[in-house]
Design an enzyme around this catalytic site. Sequence first.
Site, mmCIF file in Angstrom:
data_model
loop_
_atom_site.group_PDB
_atom_site.id
_atom_site.type_symbol
_atom_site.label_atom_id
_atom_site.label_comp_id
_atom_site.label_asym_id
_atom_site.label_seq_id
_atom_site.Cartn_x
_atom_site.Cartn_y
_atom_site.Cartn_z
ATOM 1 N N LYS A 156 26.614 43.068 32.311
ATOM 2 C CA LYS A 156 27.053 43.630 33.594
ATOM 3 C C LYS A 156 25.921 44.429 34.230
ATOM 4 O O LYS A 156 25.053 44.947 33.518
ATOM 5 C CB LYS A 156 28.248 44.576 33.359
ATOM 6 N N ARG B 54 40.060 37.168 28.092
ATOM 7 C CA ARG B 54 40.933 36.003 27.926
ATOM 8 C C ARG B 54 40.698 35.320 26.575
ATOM 9 O O ARG B 54 41.613 34.701 26.032
ATOM 10 C CB ARG B 54 40.759 35.047 29.119
HETATM 11 N N1 BES Z 1 36.832 43.961 31.886
HETATM 12 C C1 BES Z 1 36.411 43.106 32.939
HETATM 13 C C2 BES Z 1 37.284 43.206 34.176
HETATM 14 C C3 BES Z 1 37.270 44.524 34.905
HETATM 15 C C4 BES Z 1 36.461 44.708 36.011
HETATM 16 C C5 BES Z 1 38.100 45.560 34.513
HETATM 17 C C6 BES Z 1 36.473 45.931 36.680
HETATM 18 C C7 BES Z 1 38.117 46.767 35.166
HETATM 19 C C8 BES Z 1 37.303 46.948 36.260
HETATM 20 C C9 BES Z 1 36.434 41.662 32.468
HETATM 21 O O1 BES Z 1 36.149 41.467 31.127
HETATM 22 C C10 BES Z 1 35.391 40.930 33.238
HETATM 23 O O2 BES Z 1 34.250 41.237 33.057
HETATM 24 N N2 BES Z 1 35.811 40.003 34.071
HETATM 25 C C11 BES Z 1 34.909 39.240 34.869
HETATM 26 C C12 BES Z 1 35.313 37.805 34.753
HETATM 27 C C13 BES Z 1 34.283 36.840 35.293
HETATM 28 C C14 BES Z 1 33.036 36.878 34.432
HETATM 29 C C15 BES Z 1 34.884 35.457 35.314
HETATM 30 C C16 BES Z 1 35.016 39.734 36.298
HETATM 31 O O3 BES Z 1 36.100 40.100 36.742
HETATM 32 O O4 BES Z 1 33.988 39.788 36.968
HETATM 33 MN MN MN Z 2 34.104 41.332 30.723
#
Ligand code: BES
Ligand code: MN
Length: 505
Positions: free
Chosen positions: A285, A359
């Site tokens: 990230k 997921r």
């Molecule tokens: N934990 C994150 C989602 C999230 C984002 C929670 C902001 C709380 C605040 C999740 O694991 C994630 O990183 N999701 C990605 C999915 C994508 C890579 C398909 C996302 O939402 O960007």
């Molecule tokens: Mn994630």
Amino acid sequence: MEVVVAQSDVTAIEVDVLVVNLFEGVTKPGGATGAVDSALGGVITELIADGEITGSASELTLIHTPNNAYPNFSPSRVLVVGLGSSDSFDTDGIRRVSASVIRKLRSSGVKHAATIVHGAGIGGLETSSATQATVEGSLLGSYRFLKYRTTDKKRKPDVGKLTIVEADSAKIDEIKTGIERGVAYSQAEILARNLVNEPANKLAPADLAATAQSVANENGLDCIVLEEADVTKLGMGAYVGVSQGGPRPLKFIHMTYAGDSANSENNLWLIGKGITFDSGGISIKPGAGMGKMKGDMGGGASVIAAIQAIAQLKPKLNVHVVCAATDNMPGGSAQRPGDVVTAMNGMTIEVDNTDAEGRLTLADAIGYAKSKGAERIVDVATLTGAARVALGDGVSPLFGNDEELVSSVLETSSKVGEPMWRLPLDSVTKRQNASKIADLKNTGGRGGGSTTAAHFIADFAGDTPWVHIDVAATSMLDSTRGWMPAGATGVPTRSLIELAMSLGG
Ligand code: BES
Ligand code: MN
Ligand code: ZN
């Protein structure tokens, strides 16, 4: 804060502050507020006539009533809180108003306050649920996470005791029920908040498991914790793949409340995403805001917290809690984008993006639940940033494959003030999860990010009645809103408790 009931005339209760209320537009208060008004020679009526008190929502007016001036009136001060319009008043309004009140009392240095139950008079709400909401607003609204603040000496202490005062003896039992529930619901939600607010260096998967174990010990629940070797043996390749990028061992938590042991199929499985820190893994990230990913176990926190209250309130059904806890880290042995993993149910998954890890862990948690005979599954997960894009941070997107379970969850969530909105699982977005190399891939490309994530989980739920709640936006807030403070909200803990109560009622 201790919460008790007292059967007493409001004018006779010995407290620092007595809280009474007023709906908007009322010129001559009735009920308990009227009794206070009379005892004080009509001061409230006068303040209404003067325009200082209007009854607008969360308006707070403090009246000083020293004993030498008012010898027949015991409270040292009276706080009149506005309830807003009486037509739109509901338990959300009670929680909101009670939260404003308790923070005002704390800032005024109050140690012991008494309050009437908001909304039970001309508000027309049932006494027990109005009491429950008053208690929840007070306990949840005064929440602070102060564990790591060691130098602030001027901070006001919390209100120590709140007495719910009621003159009518016929209502005391209902008030006691409301207090018992309000305390259990709030303590659970506060546990969830504490876990989410806890920094990741203080909360490893093992710490989450230890918390689950102590909740179980204190409330007579079963709790088993599977280790990496155990879940590997069970074939949880999707979950193990996520955990392999970091050094802190995974912990697979399974708690059980046996509320109907004669009918093991009368069960509800609550599954919470338990990523104790989500760096994104190799698909790392960006730095800005990454610290919020300490809260990526918010789903797990809410299910562990919910079963605590469920154990205390004892609905007649069996509740299982599962949390596949792990970090998602980018270490040298981390899984790579492009890797293929095999889930417990035998399905293969192309790991297109290691940041879509939630997921993957849920796929195996659901596989486990199904292998143990789950009849209904509700999963809660901080799953997608797209949840905020779709609905903002006031409403959680909900998905499901079973009309009855979907309706039950929507109903209970609106009752407790944790809004959810159902989004469709349409066939077009479903195709976005197709992989060229495996049965599925863990990303769905552009568009419908929350939906493609839900579709992915749906494939593992299969034909078991299932609901998925995406709390990515609602689990933590940037600023205080009503009874929810900045930081962790504990959402949707009270919805889950209410769901178990209604299914097992
Ligand atoms: N934990 C994150 C989602 C999230 C984002 C929670 C902001 C709380 C605040 C999740 O694991 C994630 O990183 N999701 C990605 C999915 C994508 C890579 C398909 C996302 O939402 O960007
Ligand atoms: Mn994630
Ligand atoms: Zn995540």
